[in-house]
Motif scaffolding. Sequence first.
Motif, PDB file in Angstrom:
ATOM      1  N   LEU A 170       0.587  -1.707  -0.323  1.00  0.00           N
ATOM      2  CA  LEU A 170       0.155  -0.235   0.218  1.00  0.00           C
ATOM      3  C   LEU A 170       0.987   1.658   0.054  1.00  0.00           C
ATOM      4  O   LEU A 170       0.701   2.043  -0.213  1.00  0.00           O
ATOM      5  CB  LEU A 170      -0.421  -0.362   0.747  1.00  0.00           C
ATOM      6  CG  LEU A 170      -1.574  -1.037   1.155  1.00  0.00           C
ATOM      7  CD1 LEU A 170      -2.742  -0.948   2.629  1.00  0.00           C
ATOM      8  CD2 LEU A 170      -3.263  -0.897   0.011  1.00  0.00           C
ATOM      9  N   SER A 171       1.968   1.170   0.819  1.00  0.00           N
ATOM     10  CA  SER A 171       3.031   2.379   0.455  1.00  0.00           C
ATOM     11  C   SER A 171       3.737   2.201  -0.543  1.00  0.00           C
ATOM     12  O   SER A 171       3.643   3.674  -0.494  1.00  0.00           O
ATOM     13  CB  SER A 171       4.242   2.647   2.286  1.00  0.00           C
ATOM     14  OG  SER A 171       3.055   1.886   3.315  1.00  0.00           O
ATOM     15  N   ALA A 172       3.665   1.485  -1.108  1.00  0.00           N
ATOM     16  CA  ALA A 172       4.728   1.968  -2.378  1.00  0.00           C
ATOM     17  C   ALA A 172       3.246   2.598  -2.966  1.00  0.00           C
ATOM     18  O   ALA A 172       4.133   3.438  -4.097  1.00  0.00           O
ATOM     19  CB  ALA A 172       5.119   0.367  -3.066  1.00  0.00           C
ATOM     20  N   LEU A 173       1.856   1.514  -3.492  1.00  0.00           N
ATOM     21  CA  LEU A 173       0.822   2.719  -4.459  1.00  0.00           C
ATOM     22  C   LEU A 173       1.263   4.380  -4.164  1.00  0.00           C
ATOM     23  O   LEU A 173       1.547   4.936  -4.753  1.00  0.00           O
ATOM     24  CB  LEU A 173       0.050   1.972  -3.776  1.00  0.00           C
ATOM     25  CG  LEU A 173      -1.382   2.825  -5.082  1.00  0.00           C
ATOM     26  CD1 LEU A 173      -0.763   2.258  -6.356  1.00  0.00           C
ATOM     27  CD2 LEU A 173      -2.380   2.105  -5.131  1.00  0.00           C
ATOM     28  N   ARG A 174       0.894   4.507  -3.322  1.00  0.00           N
ATOM     29  CA  ARG A 174       1.080   5.897  -2.082  1.00  0.00           C
ATOM     30  C   ARG A 174       2.360   6.882  -2.705  1.00  0.00           C
ATOM     31  O   ARG A 174       1.600   7.607  -2.759  1.00  0.00           O
ATOM     32  CB  ARG A 174       0.796   6.017  -0.771  1.00  0.00           C
ATOM     33  CG  ARG A 174       0.039   7.373  -0.690  1.00  0.00           C
ATOM     34  CD  ARG A 174       1.157   7.363   1.492  1.00  0.00           C
ATOM     35  NE  ARG A 174       1.942   6.773   1.809  1.00  0.00           N
ATOM     36  CZ  ARG A 174       2.455   6.817   2.813  1.00  0.00           C
ATOM     37  NH1 ARG A 174       1.716   6.431   3.966  1.00  0.00           N
ATOM     38  NH2 ARG A 174       3.793   5.877   3.141  1.00  0.00           N
ATOM     39  N   ASN A 175       3.661   5.719  -2.280  1.00  0.00           N
ATOM     40  CA  ASN A 175       4.440   6.682  -2.574  1.00  0.00           C
ATOM     41  C   ASN A 175       5.022   6.833  -4.108  1.00  0.00           C
ATOM     42  O   ASN A 175       5.202   7.820  -4.834  1.00  0.00           O
ATOM     43  CB  ASN A 175       6.013   6.116  -2.057  1.00  0.00           C
ATOM     44  CG  ASN A 175       6.278   5.713  -0.219  1.00  0.00           C
ATOM     45  OD1 ASN A 175       5.208   6.501  -0.230  1.00  0.00           O
ATOM     46  ND2 ASN A 175       6.473   5.336  -0.584  1.00  0.00           N
ATOM     47  N   GLY A 176       4.357   5.817  -5.151  1.00  0.00           N
ATOM     48  CA  GLY A 176       4.367   6.049  -6.513  1.00  0.00           C
ATOM     49  C   GLY A 176       3.230   7.315  -7.390  1.00  0.00           C
ATOM     50  O   GLY A 176       3.555   7.876  -7.751  1.00  0.00           O
ATOM     51  N   LEU A 177       2.426   6.687  -6.589  1.00  0.00           N
ATOM     52  CA  LEU A 177       1.912   8.549  -6.870  1.00  0.00           C
ATOM     53  C   LEU A 177       2.060   9.676  -6.316  1.00  0.00           C
ATOM     54  O   LEU A 177       2.031  10.593  -6.899  1.00  0.00           O
ATOM     55  CB  LEU A 177      -0.034   8.012  -6.348  1.00  0.00           C
ATOM     56  CG  LEU A 177      -0.875   7.454  -7.017  1.00  0.00           C
ATOM     57  CD1 LEU A 177      -1.881   6.844  -6.011  1.00  0.00           C
ATOM     58  CD2 LEU A 177      -1.341   7.444  -8.196  1.00  0.00           C
ATOM     59  N   SER A 178       2.602  10.154  -5.077  1.00  0.00           N
ATOM     60  CA  SER A 178       3.547  11.169  -4.724  1.00  0.00           C
ATOM     61  C   SER A 178       4.666  11.500  -5.575  1.00  0.00           C
ATOM     62  O   SER A 178       4.367  12.615  -5.791  1.00  0.00           O
ATOM     63  CB  SER A 178       3.875  11.229  -3.068  1.00  0.00           C
ATOM     64  OG  SER A 178       2.762  11.155  -2.317  1.00  0.00           O
ATOM     65  N   GLY A 179       5.349  10.277  -6.386  1.00  0.00           N
ATOM     66  CA  GLY A 179       6.424  11.083  -6.766  1.00  0.00           C
ATOM     67  C   GLY A 179       5.732  11.395  -8.243  1.00  0.00           C
ATOM     68  O   GLY A 179       6.533  11.842  -9.441  1.00  0.00           O
ATOM     69  N   GLN A 180       4.831  11.955  -8.540  1.00  0.00           N
ATOM     70  CA  GLN A 180       3.958  11.422  -9.584  1.00  0.00           C
ATOM     71  C   GLN A 180       3.229  13.099  -9.412  1.00  0.00           C
ATOM     72  O   GLN A 180       2.341  14.106 -10.505  1.00  0.00           O
ATOM     73  CB  GLN A 180       2.687  10.937 -10.321  1.00  0.00           C
ATOM     74  CG  GLN A 180       3.248  10.022 -11.065  1.00  0.00           C
ATOM     75  CD  GLN A 180       4.065   9.884 -12.049  1.00  0.00           C
ATOM     76  OE1 GLN A 180       4.015  10.350 -12.866  1.00  0.00           O
ATOM     77  NE2 GLN A 180       4.733   9.293 -12.493  1.00  0.00           N
TER      78      GLN A 180
END
Length: 432
Positions: free
Chosen positions: A397-407
């Motif tokens: 879940l954290s990986a999904l959230r961090n990926g969106l934050s990176g965008q």
Amino acid sequence: MSYRLYVRPLPPFSDPGENPEDRLFNWVLYDAGGDAQAQGSRDRRSTIEQTLSQNGLEGVLLAGLIPGDEALFCTADIPAKQSRFINQALPYAVEEQIAQDIDSVHLALGPHTPEGYRVAAVDRDRMATWLELFRGWSHTRLDAIYPDASLLPMTEGGWSICLDGESTMMASDRGEWLSMQSANLGMFAHTLAVPPSEDVVAEVPVVIYATDTEFEEQQAVLGELMAPGRLSVRRESLALMPLELLAHSHHHHLCRPINLCQREFSVKGGKASPFKPWKPLIAVAAVWFVVQVALEAGMGFYYQQQADDMRQQAMAVYKNAFPNDSRTHAGNVKRVIEGQLRMAGSDGPDVDFVTLMKYTGQQYSEVAGSVTFNSINYSQSRGELVVDVRAQSYDRLSALRNGLSGQGLEAKIGSVVNESSGARGRLTVSGG
């Protein structure tokens, strides 16, 4: 094959350095096998050097022999074992055995014996003169300077005597040596014949070396030497000059001489280093290398400081524009800004449902298989996409959230529940 040249100057010895070109020498040349390859008597230095040159010899080890009475034999009882402490204590240990100012005497240290260290003492100025006499010969390298009498072959339990014209060389099995006038040899014999009171009377073995001519000429002296009954005298005839006996004894380790070339009068062993002419250049290169390394290290530190300052300035500008963003730091500020610029360039100032689904779907494809979307809701008034999501672990879940934050989007995970099958929660995505 290595060669060794034994050179013995002839008297007078009042000034060994006076007119070196006119001084005469007896000499003998030995090869590594212990065979005499050449010898001469009453030759000048130039003649000896010419002989070496004609035979194509270079780097011949030269051993200079000086009169035995030039160096005094003494012993030093020093309990220390480290050479530094031995050399410090040496002058005090032998001072009472030397009849001149100890500061004017050069001391050469020999091996250790049960009686103490064997020491050779020679006048410092005389030693400098002898060193000058033997040093710098063509085709040779000075290896050692010895008192000539110290090279006599030792006689176990007694004395070795070599008749050499008006003078006589003597050495004992203790390593002691001395030279005296041949006329005084009888008096010395009577001294040997009188045993100490605490000793049992026993014969003292004495070996006399001389040429047949010497034996004939010294009959009277030999008679005095053989008169005392306590001496067991044996004659050994020499075919040639006494120097060959001394050289043979030294080459075959039949004696224990002390090399006088020590400390300030030492001579370097081995061949001259091929790098010696390049030493100044090597020193300059070494200094340049150290300076260059220091300069490179300094510049690296300077540029690192500049880079840190630039990152701090960039973060200051970003914080000024986005004061509520607590997730962005100096390590990812570039990536966050690039994502925000891409979003701004493709979707304009408003982020709608399609745009949010586009970036959420891209990140979902990155973690496909470990994350499942159960339901998706979109609030147009709030501009938020709410996804009910289930994953194998909270890390996914954290990986999904961090990926969106990176965008460049704002992504939050709430209502997280950890279950035996994984973790579920609510992902909220907005335009940031």
